[in-house]
Structures are given as structure tokens and as C-alpha cells.
Design an enzyme around this catalytic site. Structure first.
Site, PDB file in Angstrom:
ATOM      1  N   ARG A  40      64.176  32.925  44.435  1.00 33.60           N
ATOM      2  CA  ARG A  40      64.008  33.507  43.103  1.00 33.60           C
ATOM      3  C   ARG A  40      62.675  34.241  43.053  1.00 33.60           C
ATOM      4  O   ARG A  40      61.631  33.667  43.363  1.00 33.60           O
ATOM      5  CB  ARG A  40      64.049  32.387  42.054  1.00 33.60           C
ATOM      6  CG  ARG A  40      63.961  32.918  40.644  1.00 33.60           C
ATOM      7  CD  ARG A  40      64.490  31.927  39.635  1.00 33.60           C
ATOM      8  NE  ARG A  40      63.550  30.878  39.298  1.00 33.60           N
ATOM      9  CZ  ARG A  40      63.606  30.180  38.165  1.00 33.60           C
ATOM     10  NH1 ARG A  40      64.549  30.418  37.291  1.00 33.60           N
ATOM     11  NH2 ARG A  40      62.745  29.235  37.918  1.00 33.60           N
ATOM     12  N   THR A  82      60.520  38.650  38.346  1.00 28.93           N
ATOM     13  CA  THR A  82      61.720  39.188  37.674  1.00 28.93           C
ATOM     14  C   THR A  82      62.737  38.085  37.373  1.00 28.93           C
ATOM     15  O   THR A  82      63.669  38.305  36.609  1.00 28.93           O
ATOM     16  CB  THR A  82      62.417  40.223  38.575  1.00 28.93           C
ATOM     17  OG1 THR A  82      62.869  39.545  39.759  1.00 28.93           O
ATOM     18  CG2 THR A  82      61.479  41.355  38.970  1.00 28.93           C
ATOM     19  N   ASP A 135      61.795  21.395  39.358  1.00 29.96           N
ATOM     20  CA  ASP A 135      62.207  22.220  40.494  1.00 29.96           C
ATOM     21  C   ASP A 135      62.826  21.319  41.570  1.00 29.96           C
ATOM     22  O   ASP A 135      62.128  20.520  42.201  1.00 29.96           O
ATOM     23  CB  ASP A 135      60.998  22.973  41.057  1.00 29.96           C
ATOM     24  CG  ASP A 135      61.414  23.975  42.125  1.00 29.96           C
ATOM     25  OD1 ASP A 135      62.023  23.559  43.142  1.00 29.96           O
ATOM     26  OD2 ASP A 135      61.167  25.171  41.946  1.00 29.96           O
ATOM     27  N   ASP A 184      61.287  21.658  45.166  1.00 27.29           N
ATOM     28  CA  ASP A 184      59.944  21.077  45.266  1.00 27.29           C
ATOM     29  C   ASP A 184      60.016  19.551  45.271  1.00 27.29           C
ATOM     30  O   ASP A 184      59.324  18.890  46.032  1.00 27.29           O
ATOM     31  CB  ASP A 184      59.083  21.526  44.073  1.00 27.29           C
ATOM     32  CG  ASP A 184      58.491  22.912  44.292  1.00 27.29           C
ATOM     33  OD1 ASP A 184      58.573  23.436  45.420  1.00 27.29           O
ATOM     34  OD2 ASP A 184      57.948  23.471  43.324  1.00 27.29           O
TER      35      ASP A 184
HETATM   36  N1  URA Z   1      65.986  25.659  39.774  1.00 28.30           N
HETATM   37  C1  URA Z   1      65.458  24.416  39.705  1.00 28.30           C
HETATM   38  O1  URA Z   1      65.112  23.826  40.732  1.00 28.30           O
HETATM   39  N2  URA Z   1      65.320  23.832  38.501  1.00 28.30           N
HETATM   40  C2  URA Z   1      65.699  24.441  37.361  1.00 28.30           C
HETATM   41  O2  URA Z   1      65.556  23.856  36.290  1.00 28.30           O
HETATM   42  C3  URA Z   1      66.245  25.736  37.448  1.00 28.30           C
HETATM   43  C4  URA Z   1      66.392  26.320  38.662  1.00 28.30           C
END
Ligand code: URA
Length: 206
Positions: free
Chosen positions: A102, A106, A198, A201
């Protein structure tokens, strides 16, 4: 269009551990692994089988095998967290990888890797990405799979935002979605609320 929310007490309990910000990496890994194994049972419930005869020690009887090979496709990197739960059960499955990142400016997904086993057209393909947020990266990944010949695709996530479900189904009404939870909404950074943060992570400890 098909959306299946897999509701099971063990999934609900493990999902709570994933959401808990105080869970450490080991707890997070163990919980996501358990959920993937539990989800695998439902996700594969309607895979077609063919009959053949098998010799038991006592007699000849009817046996079954999967009609098509299974290809698991985790979207890198967070999808890797659910892979082992699926390969625990689908030990014979091949694994393809799609790298999507990602762009934090953007918020649009960018593809940087695509590697599939041959014969995707004849396989049952299980696309895996824990967080269905905007739906853009998963839908782009499904585009790539279809362009490579995939005809039977199902999509598995842990947590889906309503916005992501709508966006994904608009582009791929033919692909069934399986999720452990439909959460409330996306926040202004396109994170799922309440979500778990995330996923990549937290799984990789980064
Ligand atoms: N990706 C993630 O890891 N967590 C989210 O909340 C959205 C996208």
C-alpha cells in the site's frame, strides 16, 4: 454474491486475542494460525470431489478425491500469517504468491510480485489476505489471478470492513468471500475499526 461469516466460539476467542493491543507477537501468531485452521474447514466445505474405488483391508469401497488441485495464494505480506493454518490441512496444496504494497501517500495498492504454479485454470484457488479494508488490493490481486487463467477463486480474510466487501463484490461478484468478522467501518487512514491494527506488523513484529 456470497459472503460467509464464519462464527465459531474458538474463532471469536482467538480473534479477541488478535484485537488485544497487549498481545505479544507469539500470542498473535498462535491465534492467527488457529483461526486459519478453523476457517479452512468452512472455506473448503463445498470443494468438489470425485469418486473412485479404494481397497480397505476388508473389501472394496467408495473413496473420494478432490476434483481439482488447490492453490493457496497469500497476498504478501500479511497473508503469510494465515498460510500455515491452511497448509496444515491442505498439505497437498501448491502455493502462489502475490506481492501488493500500500502506498501510504495515495493509499492505493501497488503490485510488485506475482508467481503462480502452472495450471491455475484447472485449480481451486484460495486467495488469502487477513484485512479486507478498502478492497482495492484484494480486488487487484483477483484481477491478476483471473488474467493468469484462474476460474474458481474464493477469497478468505480475517476481518472485513463493509466498505471493502462492497468494493470487492462490485469488481468480483463471482468470488465468494469468507471472513471471521465484519467490523464497523474504515477510519480516515483506511484502517479497519475496531480491527486489530496493522496485521503484517503485528504478525512479523515490525
Ligand atoms: N491492513 C491492516 O493490516 N489493517 C487494517 O486495518 C487495514 C489494512
Amino acid at each position: 454474491m456470497s459472503l460467509t461469516q464464519i462464527d465459531h466460539p474458538l474463532i471469536r476467542e482467538r480473534l479477541t486475542r488478535l484485537r488485544d493491543a497487549s498481545s505479544d507477537t507469539a500470542t498473535f501468531r498462535e491465534a492467527i494460525h488457529d483461526i486459519a485452521r478453523l476457517m479452512c474447514f468452512e472455506v473448503t466445505r463445498d470443494l468438489e470431489t470425485t469418486e473412485h474405488s479404494v481397497e480397505s483391508p476388508l473389501t472394496t469401497t467408495t473413496g473420494y478425491k478432490l476434483a481439482r488441485p488447490v492453490v493457496l495464494v497469500p497476498i504478501l505480506r500479511a497473508g503469510m500469517g494465515m498460510l500455515a493454518g491452511f497448509t496444515d490441512i491442505l498439505t497437498e496444496a501448491s502455493v502462489g504468491h502475490i506481492g501488493m504494497a500500500r502506498d501510504e501517500e495515495t493509499l492505493e495498492p501497488k503490485s510488485y510480485y506475482f508467481k503462480m504454479p502452472p495450471g491455475l485454470w484447472q485449480a481451486d484457488v484460495i486467495l488469502i489476505d487477513p484485512m479486507l479494508a478498502t478492497g482495492n488490493s484484494s480486488a487487484d490481486a483477483a484481477d491478476q489471478l483471473k488474467a493468469d487463467g484462474a476460474k474458481n477463486i474464493r477469497f478468505v480474510c480475517l476481518i472485513a470492513a463493509p466498505e471493502g466487501i462492497e468494493a470487492f463484490q462490485k469488481r468480483h461478484p463471482d468470488i465468494p468471500i469468507y471472513t471471521a468478522s465484519v467490523d464497523e467501518k474504515l477510519n480516515d487512514k483506511s484502517y479497519i475499526h475496531p480491527g486489530l491494527g496493522d496485521a503484517g506488523d503485528r504478525y512479523f513484529g515490525t
